[in-house]
Design a protein around this motif. Structure first.
Motif, PDB file in Angstrom:
ATOM      1  N   VAL A  36       1.040  -1.234   0.068  1.00 34.75           N
ATOM      2  CA  VAL A  36       0.018   0.011  -0.074  1.00 34.75           C
ATOM      3  C   VAL A  36       1.096   1.339  -0.226  1.00 34.75           C
ATOM      4  CG1 VAL A  36      -1.714   1.236   1.067  1.00 34.75           C
ATOM      5  CG2 VAL A  36      -2.020  -0.938   1.225  1.00 34.75           C
ATOM      6  N   CYS A  37       1.664   1.246   0.891  1.00 35.79           N
ATOM      7  CA  CYS A  37       2.907   2.457   0.791  1.00 35.79           C
ATOM      8  C   CYS A  37       3.429   2.899  -0.406  1.00 35.79           C
ATOM      9  CB  CYS A  37       4.095   1.812   1.820  1.00 35.79           C
ATOM     10  SG  CYS A  37       3.974   3.054   3.243  1.00 35.79           S
ATOM     11  N   GLN A  38       3.861   1.715  -1.413  1.00 34.24           N
ATOM     12  CA  GLN A  38       4.489   1.736  -2.746  1.00 34.24           C
ATOM     13  C   GLN A  38       3.299   2.294  -3.533  1.00 34.24           C
ATOM     14  OE1 GLN A  38       6.388  -1.638  -4.383  1.00 34.24           O
ATOM     15  NE2 GLN A  38       7.279  -0.475  -6.047  1.00 34.24           N
ATOM     16  N   ALA A  39       2.044   1.906  -3.352  1.00 26.34           N
ATOM     17  CA  ALA A  39       0.937   2.333  -4.337  1.00 26.34           C
ATOM     18  C   ALA A  39       0.458   3.770  -4.071  1.00 26.34           C
ATOM     19  CB  ALA A  39      -0.167   1.149  -4.128  1.00 26.34           C
ATOM     20  N   ALA A  75      -6.415  -1.701  -3.863  1.00 28.82           N
ATOM     21  CA  ALA A  75      -6.909  -0.538  -4.438  1.00 28.82           C
ATOM     22  C   ALA A  75      -7.803   0.229  -3.511  1.00 28.82           C
ATOM     23  CB  ALA A  75      -7.691  -0.868  -5.587  1.00 28.82           C
ATOM     24  N   GLU A  76      -8.694  -0.584  -2.799  1.00 29.56           N
ATOM     25  CA  GLU A  76      -9.696   0.114  -1.835  1.00 29.56           C
ATOM     26  C   GLU A  76      -8.752   0.747  -0.804  1.00 29.56           C
ATOM     27  OE1 GLU A  76     -13.382  -3.361  -2.444  1.00 29.56           O
ATOM     28  OE2 GLU A  76     -11.597  -3.700  -0.885  1.00 29.56           O
ATOM     29  N   ALA A  99      -7.699   4.156  -2.005  1.00 31.49           N
ATOM     30  CA  ALA A  99      -8.742   5.089  -2.074  1.00 31.49           C
ATOM     31  C   ALA A  99      -9.390   5.457  -0.710  1.00 31.49           C
ATOM     32  CB  ALA A  99      -9.877   4.332  -2.652  1.00 31.49           C
ATOM     33  N   GLN A 100      -9.017   4.467   0.534  1.00 28.12           N
ATOM     34  CA  GLN A 100      -9.421   5.032   1.671  1.00 28.12           C
ATOM     35  C   GLN A 100      -8.557   6.240   2.331  1.00 28.12           C
ATOM     36  OE1 GLN A 100      -9.846   1.521   4.010  1.00 28.12           O
ATOM     37  NE2 GLN A 100     -11.084   0.358   2.439  1.00 28.12           N
ATOM     38  N   VAL A 101      -7.353   5.895   1.970  1.00 27.45           N
ATOM     39  CA  VAL A 101      -6.020   6.931   2.285  1.00 27.45           C
ATOM     40  C   VAL A 101      -6.363   8.016   1.537  1.00 27.45           C
ATOM     41  CG1 VAL A 101      -3.653   7.290   2.490  1.00 27.45           C
ATOM     42  CG2 VAL A 101      -4.463   5.000   3.057  1.00 27.45           C
ATOM     43  N   ARG A 102      -6.464   7.998   0.144  1.00 25.99           N
ATOM     44  CA  ARG A 102      -6.712   9.358  -0.364  1.00 25.99           C
ATOM     45  C   ARG A 102      -8.020  10.072   0.133  1.00 25.99           C
ATOM     46  NH1 ARG A 102      -4.122   9.224  -6.199  1.00 25.99           N
ATOM     47  NH2 ARG A 102      -5.130  11.258  -6.143  1.00 25.99           N
ATOM     48  N   GLN A 103      -9.094   9.314   0.254  1.00 25.47           N
ATOM     49  CA  GLN A 103     -10.190  10.181   0.983  1.00 25.47           C
ATOM     50  C   GLN A 103      -9.863  10.755   2.199  1.00 25.47           C
ATOM     51  OE1 GLN A 103     -13.570   7.880   1.744  1.00 25.47           O
ATOM     52  NE2 GLN A 103     -14.884   9.329   1.856  1.00 25.47           N
TER      53      GLN A 103
END
Length: 354
Positions: free
Chosen positions: A194-197, A334-335, A338-342
């Motif tokens: 997730v960090c890399q993504a 991906a989910e 998206a949660q981090v981005r939000q």
């Protein structure tokens, strides 16, 4: 590499050690085959005496193998803490001649010969002449690092001139160039992925877990002293990555998790590592925890899958203990991204940083 001198000498209070001290030591080490560092004050600090400050310096300059001792590049450091009781350190207010005689006599008792003195103080040339050796001045005008130990003790904002390990011992955190976001979680919970993504999504940098790097490098044979070293090196790697990060820096794991593993493997934790763990709430702008719901991948280095639930609980307990708010991430990579981005989108609009 050819050095200009054999044994160099640096004398100071290092109360506390700051970037100016590091510049002095690193400049000196580049010119000698061995560097002797004497740490003392009289009166000394009641909370962080010379022996503690010398220990911080040793930790700042230890390498991947603790058995090698502290060194800068290829130059070994001999860091010695002196005290009034054991070594007869004169009062700080004593005359200059008394201070100079003390060092010369102490060197004689130890059978030590130095070839050069390095300092950032006006007393340096006279001190070196008293020892009969040349003097090399470093940053006397405080241009490269505009800080002194006295100013650091008197000014709380001077944390920017402290290494994160030292700053943590004083209960503070150096200001960051960009906000840092940390991802925590049990083994095989997707932190690194997730960090890399996230770094790719934000076109910025991320910092892998240094503990994993050293664990593999030492073939799984970590020592107790390695855990503090892991936290120190991880903090340094964060600082290095922050120099090129755009808007935000993503970090895989922090010193608090390293402290947990210290207790897990060795049933103890170095006080300096405890201090680094305790300031994680200040160091990171937001904390995310990866739920251990993704398929477990045993890569040969991790513990059994059954430990994941326990590790996850320990991470949450520690965050609650330190009163650190966090967001739990669920679902696919991906989910989770998206949660981090939000979350960061909402937070960033308020702070104006993302």
């Amino acid at each position: 590499m050819t050095h200009s001198f054999e044994t160099g000498l640096v004398v100071g209070k290092f109360w506390p050690p700051h970037r100016g001290h590091q510049l002095l030591l690193e400049t000196a080490a580049a010119q000698v085959t061995e560097l002797l560092v004497l740490v003392y004050a009289n009166p000394d600090s009641a909370t962080t005496p010379a022996a503690v400050r010398a220990g911080w310096l040793r930790e700042l300059y230890r390498g991947d193998d603790v058995a090698d001792g502290p060194r800068i590049g290829t130059t070994p450091l001999r860091i010695v803490a002196l005290s009034a009781d054991a070594d007869g350190v004169p009062p700080d207010a004593a005359e200059v001649a008394v201070q100079r005689d003390f060092v010369r006599e102490w060197l004689g008792r130890q059978g030590l010969r130095v070839g050069v003195v390095f300092s950032s103080e006006d007393y340096g040339p006279g001190f070196a002449a008293h020892l009969g050796v040349p003097h090399v001045a470093v940053n006397v005008a405080r241009v490269q690092v505009p800080e002194s130990g006295t100013a650091t003790r008197q000014n709380a904002t001077a944390a920017r001139y402290l290494h994160p390990l030292v700053a943590a011992q004083l209960g503070t955190v150096p200001p960051a160039r960009v906000p840092r976001v940390v991802l925590l979680g049990a083994e095989s919970s997707g932190k690194s992925t997730v960090c890399q993504a996230l770094a790719e999504a934000y076109h910025t940098a991320w910092v892998p877990e240094y503990g994993r790097t050293l664990h593999e490098q030492k073939n799984g044979h970590l020592e107790y002293e390695d855990l503090l070293y892991i936290a120190r090196r991880h903090a340094e790697l964060e600082d290095e990555a922050a120099a090129t990060a755009r808007g935000v820096l993503f970090c895989d794991t922090n010193a608090a998790t390293t402290a947990l593993y210290s207790y897990y493997y060795f049933h103890a934790c170095d006080p300096a590592l405890q201090a680094m763990a305790a300031v994680c709430g200040q160091r990171y702008a937001h904390t995310f925890v990866c739920a251990p719901t993704v398929p477990f991948e045993h890569d040969g280095w991790r513990g059994p899958e059954a430990l994941r639930s326990f590790q996850h609980g320990m991470v949450l307990m520690q965050l609650d203990h330190f009163h650190i708010p966090y967001t739990l991430l669920q679902g696919t990579v991906a989910e989770r991204v998206a949660q981090v981005r939000q979350q960061l989108g909402q937070w960033g609009m308020m702070k104006g940083i993302i």
